[in-house]
Motif scaffolding. Structure first.
Motif, mmCIF file in Angstrom:
data_model
loop_
_atom_site.group_PDB
_atom_site.id
_atom_site.type_symbol
_atom_site.label_atom_id
_atom_site.label_comp_id
_atom_site.label_asym_id
_atom_site.label_seq_id
_atom_site.Cartn_x
_atom_site.Cartn_y
_atom_site.Cartn_z
ATOM 1 N N SER A 24 38.663 8.060 16.492
ATOM 2 C CA SER A 24 38.211 9.359 15.639
ATOM 3 C C SER A 24 39.098 10.855 16.486
ATOM 4 C CB SER A 24 36.542 9.250 17.331
ATOM 5 O OG SER A 24 37.517 9.926 18.478
ATOM 6 N N GLN A 29 39.612 11.484 19.027
ATOM 7 C CA GLN A 29 39.313 12.716 20.749
ATOM 8 C C GLN A 29 40.149 11.741 21.868
ATOM 9 O OE1 GLN A 29 35.675 10.791 21.914
ATOM 10 N NE2 GLN A 29 34.696 12.383 22.907
ATOM 11 N N SER A 77 36.877 13.779 29.482
ATOM 12 C CA SER A 77 36.967 14.804 28.727
ATOM 13 C C SER A 77 36.634 16.162 29.129
ATOM 14 C CB SER A 77 36.684 14.798 27.390
ATOM 15 O OG SER A 77 36.831 15.838 26.621
ATOM 16 N N GLU A 110 33.741 18.047 26.517
ATOM 17 C CA GLU A 110 32.220 16.610 26.218
ATOM 18 C C GLU A 110 31.404 17.667 26.924
ATOM 19 O OE1 GLU A 110 32.023 14.802 23.405
ATOM 20 O OE2 GLU A 110 34.064 15.500 22.332
#
Length: 797
Positions: free
Chosen positions: A283, A285, A314, A317
């Motif tokens: 992803s 991420q 994170s 997020e």
């Protein structure tokens, strides 16, 4: 008056009874030895030979026998005059106490203890044999300053490690908490060195963990020096963006470093740091906030096999999530020996990087340097020290792919065990992650190659008590929260009481014996494939014919339907057309509307593509209030907890009203009392959520969390927490065992806070108008019109 008093006492007894009942249910169906009633436990120190565990708490040091789970305590509090002085400086009364943050063994058999001591850190010595604080001749406790050894603030992130009898710390070094140091805090005064006060060295860091890596004399042909590693998160100065970007770091210093002669006097000459990258390649991420690190040797006795397991989250997020990445000492060493980060520039014209002088800056002493005459860092030339001062950051990063990713879960603490298991005739090592959550749960995850499998979830504490310590000792885990301590077994296949859970622990070498029935360790040479275990469980327990779970829901709610999968094969949902759904790995989130009502079926390919899919879960959603009916729906523990907390609040309010009447009759009621100070005194140091939550399941394994799916080495499981939002903050969580209702409206603290913060609409509008007028006035000021841009200056990191 007597009758009113009797009613008040009865209400208090009712509240205490309900509270203890909830605590009993929170044990999640398993009884574990428990100690409670502590005041802000923060530090664990185990004496491995005796099994005695020393705990740092508020105004006390406690010793616990891990075998019997019995305790002794010695008090170490702050004198009243110091406490008042601390409060006068603007600190809260609760913070102006002594929180013991450091416990370390000394070479002479004593324990070195340091506490915040009302924002004036102090250290003392504990006699282990008598378990008492050493005192002076006048009877007062023998203490020395703890500045640079212990934080001023009780909740300040901090780490320390003892290396060869010398204490190395990473801590704030002033009252305001604006100065940060990684230092050698004890030992010879001339050798107590620290980091340079420069944002290039440390930029608003949050220290997480530290480790002392001692070189093996037998396997150290280069004569390399011992090293100390520090892990932290800081604001990255190499990224020039519109907001502060945080990055996880690993820093290294050398044990024999004593600073420079002229340049870097009393400063590290070997301080190097590198960025840690924990990124999901599928992803893209990236997880950039480091929250905990656990150090383990994959081959006991071999320091070169050291690995560091870290918990990440994170910065970007909004929802809760956690990832676990692992880094080897070899990878970190390779980056530390690589190129230096060069960020010198003048406006847009980049200059050539400086040549690296000899001997290499930041390098620990070794045999080659000693042969060249550099027996000490004091003999290093100034050009080496100047380069080191201006280039503490490495160009390359230490990169890892997450072992697992969990959404809706915040992990706070990590411990790792390496468990041997057989795969046929071959023995392999399975990594088992023991993860504590901010809701008082302990999760066990087995990692075999690229697959990570959630084996079990155990609720140990209330939702307001996060796990802040995990100690593994002799096949057991001692888990701590700010106020409680629990001991439980962690090894052995016999812990798994069902075929399905035993199949999940197949990576640990566990096999379900149908003839007993029990979960047992596989014998050497015994091979049972995961799909065979799945077929056996389906055949014997009928897991492909689950009962229909009837859910009576209210329009506007968000429902999380759980689907538990054994194998990494895919699952899909059959649901009514037009329903508003969102996938959370195998789970399905449903927004309740008229079109969402009907049958929801989770189908998984358990036994292979040539076999029909297995029905793992069936739900029927109908409009109504949630209720319990036979074996089709069992009220979840969150619903249970919410109801009892509601009764507790009612009883508490009734008692308060009765107490008000008593004081009113006696004429002793005072108007205008300040309740905020009372709330402030009772707050915990460590972060916890406001919404009460109870255990997620009545078994060791909460089926509301799906088993892993193999996707590029990550575990994309989803926990019980949901995105903030919805209608009235109400969410329902379900699994194959039944219905879980979380009702945030019962949170008395949230209601009170909301009432205090909520003001008349007129006040809010007036504030906005005032701000608009101020902004307009500032814009018309001549000094702010046509202001020149700042000149570009040369900077270096």
């Amino acid at each position: 008056m007597n009758s009113v008093t009797g009613l008040f006492v009865l209400s208090v007894l009712l509240c205490s009874t309900l509270s203890s009942w909830s605590a009993t249910v929170n044990s999640n169906g398993a009884e574990f030895p428990r100690l409670s009633g502590f005041g802000n436990l923060s530090t664990f120190l185990l004496h491995s030979e005796s099994g005695m565990l020393y705990l740092g708490a508020r105004d006390a040091v406690i010793v616990v026998d891990t075998a019997k789970l019995s305790k002794k305590m010695i008090e170490w509090s702050v004198p009243e005059d110091r406490r008042k002085s601390c409060v006068a400086k603007g600190k809260t009364e609760d913070d102006c106490r002594n929180y013991v943050r450091l416990l370390e063994f000394l070479d002479d058999g004593r324990i070195y203890a340091c506490g915040t001591f009302a924002f004036d850190p102090q250290c003392a010595f504990i006699n282990i044999s008598t378990f008492s604080l050493e005192k002076q001749d006048d009877g007062f406790i023998k203490m020395e300053t703890g500045k640079g050894k212990c934080p001023f603030e009780p909740s300040q992130p901090y780490t320390a490690v003892m290396a060869g009898g010398i204490l190395y710390t990473a801590v704030t070094s002033n009252f305001l908490g604006t100065m940060y140091d990684i230092s050698r805090a004890t030992g010879i005064e001339q050798e107590r060195i620290r980091t340079e006060q420069s944002i290039n060295w440390l930029s608003d860091p949050e220290f997480i963990s530290s480790a002392f890596i001692q070189e093996d004399a037998k396997n150290n042909p280069t004569g390399e020096d011992d090293k100390i590693y520090f892990f932290f998160t800081e604001v990255a100065k190499e990224y020039d963006l519109y907001t502060k970007v945080k990055v996880p770091r690993v820093a290294r210093v050398c044990k024999s470093d004593v600073g420079g002669m002229k340049t870097l006097q009393r400063r590290w000459t070997t301080f190097l740091k590198a960025q840690l990258v924990c990124e999901d390649r599928a992803s893209g991420q990236r997880f950039n906030i480091l929250t905990d690190v656990f150090t383990v040797q994959h081959q006991p006795g071999d320091p070169s096999s050291t690995h560091f397991y870290g918990i990440f989250t994170s910065q970007w997020e909004r929802e809760e999530l956690s990832a676990v990445c692992v880094y080897s000492l070899e990878e970190i060493t390779k980056v530390m020996n690589g190129p230096f980060k060069e960020l010198k520039k003048s406006c847009e014209n980049w200059i050539n990087p400086e040549p690296i002088p000899t001997p290499r800056p930041g390098q620990c002493l070794n045999s080659d340097q000693r042969e060249l005459g550099f027996e000490s860092s004091l003999k290093l030339p100034d050009k080496v020290l100047t380069f080191m001062r201006d280039h503490p950051l490495m160009e390359n990063s230490v990169v890892a792919v997450p072992l697992m990713i969990r959404y809706g879960i915040t992990y706070t603490k990590l411990a790792v065990t390496l468990t041997p298991a057989f795969s046929g005739q071959k023995q392999h090592i399975t990594t088992v992650l023991h993860l504590g959550t901010d809701h008082g749960e302990l999760h066990k995850v087995a990692v075999v190659g690229p697959n990570a499998t959630l084996i079990e979830e155990i609720t140990l504490f209330s939702a307001q008590e996060p796990v802040n310590n995990i100690l593994l000792y002799k096949g057991e885990a001692v888990v701590g929260s700010p106020h409680s301590l629990v001991k439980l077994p962690i090894l052995g296949c016999s812990l798994y009481s069902s075929c399905e859970v035993c199949a999940r622990a197949g990576g640990l070498g566990c096999i379900w014996r149908h003839n007993r029935p029990a979960c047992a360790m596989a014998k050497p040479g015994e091979v049972v494939e995961a799909e065979d275990l799945v077929r056996q469980c389906n055949k014997r327990e009928g897991l492909c014919s689950p009962p229909v779970i009837e859910m009576r829901v209210v329009e506007g709610l968000r429902v999380l339907l759980s689907c538990v999968q054994l194998s990494p094969r895919p699952c899909h949902w059959d649901h009514p057309p037009g329903s508003h759904t969102r996938h959370h790995n195998y789970d399905l989130e449903v927004q309740i509307t008229n079109k969402s009502l009907g049958i929801y079926v989770c189908l998984c390919d358990e036994a292979g593509r040539d076999q029909p899919p297995c029905r793992k879960a069936v739900y029927q959603l109908t409009l109504d209030n949630p209720r319990v009916e036979g074996n089709k729906a069992i009220a979840g523990s969150r619903h249970f907890m919410a109801s009892h907390i509601f009764l507790f609040v009612i009883g508490f309010m009734l008692g308060g009203i009765l107490l008000f009447l008593i004081y009113k009759r006696q004429g002793g009621m005072t108007v205008g009392g300040n309740s905020s100070s009372t709330l402030e005194k009772g707050r915990d140091l460590l972060h916890s959520t406001d919404t009460p939550q109870s255990p997620s399941s009545a078994s060791l394994l909460s089926e509301a969390v799906p088993i892993t799916e193999k996707r590029n080495g990550t575990l994309n499981g989803h926990g019980h927490s949901m995105h903030p939002g919805g209608h009235n903050g109400r969410h329902i969580y379900t699994n194959s065992s039944g219905l879980k209702l979380q009702e945030s409206a019962v949170n008395l603290a949230d209601e009170l806070d909301g009432r205090e913060r909520a003001g008349p609409d007129g006040e809010e509008e007036g504030l906005e108008e005032g701000l608009s007028e101020m902004e307009e006035a500032f814009s018309k000021m001549p000094c702010l019109q046509g202001a020149p841009l700042a000149q570009c200056e040369e900077s270096s990191i």
